[in-house]
Scaffold this motif. Sequence first.
Motif, short mmCIF file in Angstrom:
data_model
loop_
_atom_site.label_atom_id
_atom_site.label_comp_id
_atom_site.label_asym_id
_atom_site.label_seq_id
_atom_site.Cartn_x
_atom_site.Cartn_y
_atom_site.Cartn_z
N SER A 163 39.70 40.93 34.15
CA SER A 163 40.24 40.93 35.51
C SER A 163 40.42 39.48 35.91
CB SER A 163 39.25 41.64 36.44
OG SER A 163 39.56 41.32 37.76
N GLN A 215 46.63 34.70 39.53
CA GLN A 215 45.59 35.52 40.16
C GLN A 215 44.18 35.00 39.88
OE1 GLN A 215 46.49 39.43 38.67
NE2 GLN A 215 47.73 39.93 40.45
N ARG A 244 40.88 37.89 38.57
CA ARG A 244 40.22 37.39 39.78
C ARG A 244 38.75 37.06 39.53
NH1 ARG A 244 43.92 41.02 41.85
NH2 ARG A 244 45.45 40.05 43.20
N GLN A 245 38.23 37.48 38.39
CA GLN A 245 36.83 37.16 38.05
C GLN A 245 36.76 36.13 36.94
OE1 GLN A 245 35.36 41.01 37.02
NE2 GLN A 245 35.04 41.60 39.15
N ARG A 297 36.27 38.28 30.77
CA ARG A 297 36.69 39.13 31.89
C ARG A 297 38.11 39.60 31.64
NH1 ARG A 297 32.74 41.06 34.92
NH2 ARG A 297 31.16 40.09 33.65
#
Length: 189
Positions: A64, A91, A66-67, A62
């Motif tokens: 990102s 995060q 947050r994932q 990922r």
Amino acid sequence: MGLEAALPVDSFLTTQLNKVINWSRRSALWPMPFATACCGIELMATATSRYDLARFGAEVFRFSPRQADLLIVAGRISIKMLPVLQRIYLQMTEPKWVISMGACASTGGVFDTYAVVQGVDQYLPVDVYVPGCPPRPEMLIEGIMAIQKIIDGENIPYDGDGKRLPLELAIQPTYEPAAQPMDVSVGAT
Ligand code: SF4
């Protein structure tokens, strides 16, 4: 805070549910690659068909935070990059894990200069150190499996304030280095 916060206090049902939650977590680690140098190439190789990280359920890289729940720091980190790395870590979802991959991430490696962080564990809670320059993909997989074992055994350590403590595991090399080919030389006639 994790899913456990929504569960009732200890009961048979909670225990069984925790087993399922842990099984799901360890079977679906989602890595966040922070690859800055040559170790990143080995990290990429780990996801290819030859080493097949998908066998361990951790191939979904990922970009990102947050994932993602597994930060893999691969390569040297400069002082200038450090705030970005720390922000990415903050995060990410809980419970989250950190692997320091290679000599540069763990100690600064040969880059003993004022501009390079001499070990990310000074700024992040590192769970697993994967040694080598670069480490082979098998060793990174070994590091991921070490985290999976901890999740399975529900041995996630917390301090008195409920803050998660780093595992600080170091992976040992598990392969036999191959001998150098003897009959190859540069400029041989
Ligand atoms: S440990 Fe070695 S292979 Fe990895 S980033 Fe540093 S110099 Fe490159």
